[in-house]
Scaffold this motif. Structure first.
Motif, PDB file in Angstrom:
ATOM      1  N   GLU A  97      24.258  59.600  33.235  1.00  0.00           N
ATOM      2  CA  GLU A  97      25.644  58.925  33.240  1.00  0.00           C
ATOM      3  C   GLU A  97      25.870  58.286  34.731  1.00  0.00           C
ATOM      4  N   PHE A  98      25.492  59.047  35.568  1.00  0.00           N
ATOM      5  CA  PHE A  98      25.699  58.316  36.804  1.00  0.00           C
ATOM      6  C   PHE A  98      24.898  57.196  37.330  1.00  0.00           C
ATOM      7  N   GLU A  99      23.694  57.048  36.556  1.00  0.00           N
ATOM      8  CA  GLU A  99      23.083  55.606  36.779  1.00  0.00           C
ATOM      9  C   GLU A  99      23.768  54.835  36.003  1.00  0.00           C
ATOM     10  N   HIS A 100      24.052  55.057  34.767  1.00  0.00           N
ATOM     11  CA  HIS A 100      25.027  54.070  33.926  1.00  0.00           C
ATOM     12  C   HIS A 100      26.120  53.520  34.741  1.00  0.00           C
ATOM     13  N   TRP A 101      26.895  54.445  35.028  1.00  0.00           N
ATOM     14  CA  TRP A 101      27.927  54.161  35.919  1.00  0.00           C
ATOM     15  C   TRP A 101      27.783  53.364  37.089  1.00  0.00           C
TER      16      TRP A 101
ATOM     17  N   SER B  50      25.233  51.735  38.136  1.00  0.00           N
ATOM     18  CA  SER B  50      24.537  50.345  37.918  1.00  0.00           C
ATOM     19  C   SER B  50      25.484  49.291  37.347  1.00  0.00           C
ATOM     20  N   HIS B  51      26.288  49.648  36.244  1.00  0.00           N
ATOM     21  CA  HIS B  51      27.151  48.765  35.511  1.00  0.00           C
ATOM     22  C   HIS B  51      28.750  48.532  35.759  1.00  0.00           C
ATOM     23  N   GLU B  52      29.175  49.740  36.758  1.00  0.00           N
ATOM     24  CA  GLU B  52      30.428  49.661  36.982  1.00  0.00           C
ATOM     25  C   GLU B  52      30.627  49.469  38.661  1.00  0.00           C
ATOM     26  N   HIS B  53      29.853  50.599  39.037  1.00  0.00           N
ATOM     27  CA  HIS B  53      30.065  50.669  40.588  1.00  0.00           C
ATOM     28  C   HIS B  53      29.472  49.742  41.505  1.00  0.00           C
ATOM     29  N   PHE B  54      28.475  49.198  41.202  1.00  0.00           N
ATOM     30  CA  PHE B  54      27.609  48.138  41.969  1.00  0.00           C
ATOM     31  C   PHE B  54      28.372  46.852  41.792  1.00  0.00           C
ATOM     32  N   PRO B  55      28.816  46.344  40.681  1.00  0.00           N
ATOM     33  CA  PRO B  55      29.577  45.163  40.490  1.00  0.00           C
ATOM     34  C   PRO B  55      30.830  44.992  41.187  1.00  0.00           C
ATOM     35  N   GLU B  56      31.494  46.305  41.068  1.00  0.00           N
ATOM     36  CA  GLU B  56      32.810  46.582  42.001  1.00  0.00           C
ATOM     37  C   GLU B  56      32.394  46.188  43.342  1.00  0.00           C
ATOM     38  N   ARG B  57      31.576  46.983  43.955  1.00  0.00           N
ATOM     39  CA  ARG B  57      31.389  46.952  45.308  1.00  0.00           C
ATOM     40  C   ARG B  57      30.815  45.365  45.625  1.00  0.00           C
ATOM     41  N   MET B  58      29.689  44.852  44.979  1.00  0.00           N
ATOM     42  CA  MET B  58      29.228  43.561  45.207  1.00  0.00           C
ATOM     43  C   MET B  58      30.481  42.312  45.267  1.00  0.00           C
ATOM     44  N   ALA B  59      31.662  42.887  44.399  1.00  0.00           N
ATOM     45  CA  ALA B  59      32.736  41.726  44.458  1.00  0.00           C
ATOM     46  C   ALA B  59      33.716  41.917  45.635  1.00  0.00           C
ATOM     47  N   ILE B  60      33.556  42.842  46.621  1.00  0.00           N
ATOM     48  CA  ILE B  60      34.024  42.816  47.689  1.00  0.00           C
ATOM     49  C   ILE B  60      33.729  41.760  48.690  1.00  0.00           C
ATOM     50  N   PRO B  61      34.533  40.924  49.640  1.00  0.00           N
ATOM     51  CA  PRO B  61      33.931  40.038  50.331  1.00  0.00           C
ATOM     52  C   PRO B  61      33.378  40.970  51.494  1.00  0.00           C
ATOM     53  N   GLY B  62      32.324  40.198  52.084  1.00  0.00           N
ATOM     54  CA  GLY B  62      31.356  40.795  52.975  1.00  0.00           C
ATOM     55  C   GLY B  62      30.372  41.862  52.460  1.00  0.00           C
ATOM     56  N   PHE B  63      30.274  42.327  51.050  1.00  0.00           N
ATOM     57  CA  PHE B  63      29.268  43.183  50.761  1.00  0.00           C
ATOM     58  C   PHE B  63      28.126  42.212  50.368  1.00  0.00           C
ATOM     59  N   ARG B  64      26.993  42.446  50.691  1.00  0.00           N
ATOM     60  CA  ARG B  64      25.710  41.353  50.591  1.00  0.00           C
ATOM     61  C   ARG B  64      24.904  41.960  49.462  1.00  0.00           C
ATOM     62  N   ARG B  65      24.401  43.020  49.529  1.00  0.00           N
ATOM     63  CA  ARG B  65      23.496  43.763  48.757  1.00  0.00           C
ATOM     64  C   ARG B  65      23.681  45.150  48.774  1.00  0.00           C
ATOM     65  N   GLY B  66      23.568  45.920  47.568  1.00  0.00           N
ATOM     66  CA  GLY B  66      23.313  47.344  47.422  1.00  0.00           C
ATOM     67  C   GLY B  66      22.141  47.650  46.684  1.00  0.00           C
ATOM     68  N   THR B  67      21.507  48.742  47.260  1.00  0.00           N
ATOM     69  CA  THR B  67      20.064  49.236  46.949  1.00  0.00           C
ATOM     70  C   THR B  67      20.305  50.674  46.865  1.00  0.00           C
ATOM     71  N   ARG B  68      19.876  51.321  45.649  1.00  0.00           N
ATOM     72  CA  ARG B  68      19.863  52.707  45.246  1.00  0.00           C
ATOM     73  C   ARG B  68      18.526  53.077  45.233  1.00  0.00           C
ATOM     74  N   TRP B  69      17.929  54.228  45.855  1.00  0.00           N
ATOM     75  CA  TRP B  69      16.798  54.936  45.507  1.00  0.00           C
ATOM     76  C   TRP B  69      17.174  56.258  45.111  1.00  0.00           C
ATOM     77  N   ALA B  70      15.999  57.007  44.718  1.00  0.00           N
ATOM     78  CA  ALA B  70      16.120  58.342  44.216  1.00  0.00           C
ATOM     79  C   ALA B  70      14.772  59.195  44.801  1.00  0.00           C
ATOM     80  N   SER B  71      14.962  60.416  45.132  1.00  0.00           N
ATOM     81  CA  SER B  71      13.935  61.148  45.431  1.00  0.00           C
ATOM     82  C   SER B  71      12.519  60.911  45.223  1.00  0.00           C
ATOM     83  N   ALA B  72      11.583  60.531  45.981  1.00  0.00           N
ATOM     84  CA  ALA B  72      10.103  60.337  45.416  1.00  0.00           C
ATOM     85  C   ALA B  72       9.743  61.462  45.044  1.00  0.00           C
TER      86      ALA B  72
END
Length: 226
Positions: free
Chosen positions: A22-26, A28-50
């Motif tokens: 659920e976290f990855e769904h939220w 990727s599909h709600e949180h990232f688009p919300e943040r990327m719509a804020i002026p000044g946010f250029r790119r967001g990247t998520r990594w998980a423990s290798a």
């Protein structure tokens, strides 16, 4: 090519296995688009423990440090969506650093990332920043790597936000090195040689460095960065 902007928001937290889907769904599909719509946010990247653990590493690249106290960003932090409100308590052991970019070389997105959190010894800040900045280009250019970045946390003069209150408060990482590349073994070697605790201390870092390796999950850019 370097980070997209002069500031970055670097975050680490643990996400339980039973909440991961659920976290990855939220995220990727709600949180990232919300943040990327804020002026000044250029790119967001998520990594998980290798290693397959619960730890997540997230980095937003920002036009300028002032974005972190902008009205548009604070509005989102203080009015989380119902889904965000439900997910925030699952962000355990949150470390959230609002950073100025001290130096940046190469790209910011690759299959793997090494992050090292540390602090300078008192009076050694300038020496440490200079020594590490000089090394970033060589680190980014070696086989297996594509980028190397040095960040320094600075707390903005804002009140605790609603999202922070839901999580129960955040810790910060003082200084951060982010090394990204396509060869995990090369990053693992850098962690134990060029950027080991002993090597960092020789340049003026304090003891107690904390390094970890991650694998790419998702990256998204704002319309202005595409």
């Amino acid at each position: 090519m370097a980070l997209l902007g002069q500031a970055a928001l670097a975050m680490w937290w643990d996400m339980a296995t039973e909440q991961r889907a659920e976290f990855e769904h939220w995220h990727s599909h709600e949180h990232f688009p919300e943040r990327m719509a804020i002026p000044g946010f250029r790119r967001g990247t998520r990594w998980a423990s290798a290693s397959g653990g619960e730890e997540i590493f997230q980095m937003y690249e920002l036009d300028a440090y002032e974005v972190l106290q902008s009205a548009a960003y604070l509005e989102r932090l203080n009015a989380p969506s119902p889904w965000s409100t439900r997910m925030m308590p699952h962000h355990r052991n949150m470390v959230r650093s609002q950073c100025r970019v001290l130096a940046s070389a190469g790209g910011a997105v690759a299959r793997h990332a090494l992050t090292i959190r540390f602090s300078p010894r008192g009076g050694s800040e300038a020496r440490l920043a200079g020594a590490l900045s000089e090394r970033l280009g060589a680190l980014a250019a070696q086989p297996g790597c594509v980028g190397a970045h040095l960040l320094r946390h600075e707390t903005p003069p804002i009140a605790p936000t609603r999202e922070q209150q839901i999580r129960g408060g955040d810790r910060v990482a003082d200084w951060v090195l982010v090394i990204v590349g396509y060869d995990l073994d090369v990053l693992r070697s850098i962690q134990t040689t060029d950027l080991s605790e002993t090597a960092l201390q020789a340049h003026g870092a304090d003891g107690g460095t904390l390094g970890a390796l991650y694998t790419l999950c998702h990256s998204a850019a704002s319309a202005e960065a595409v």
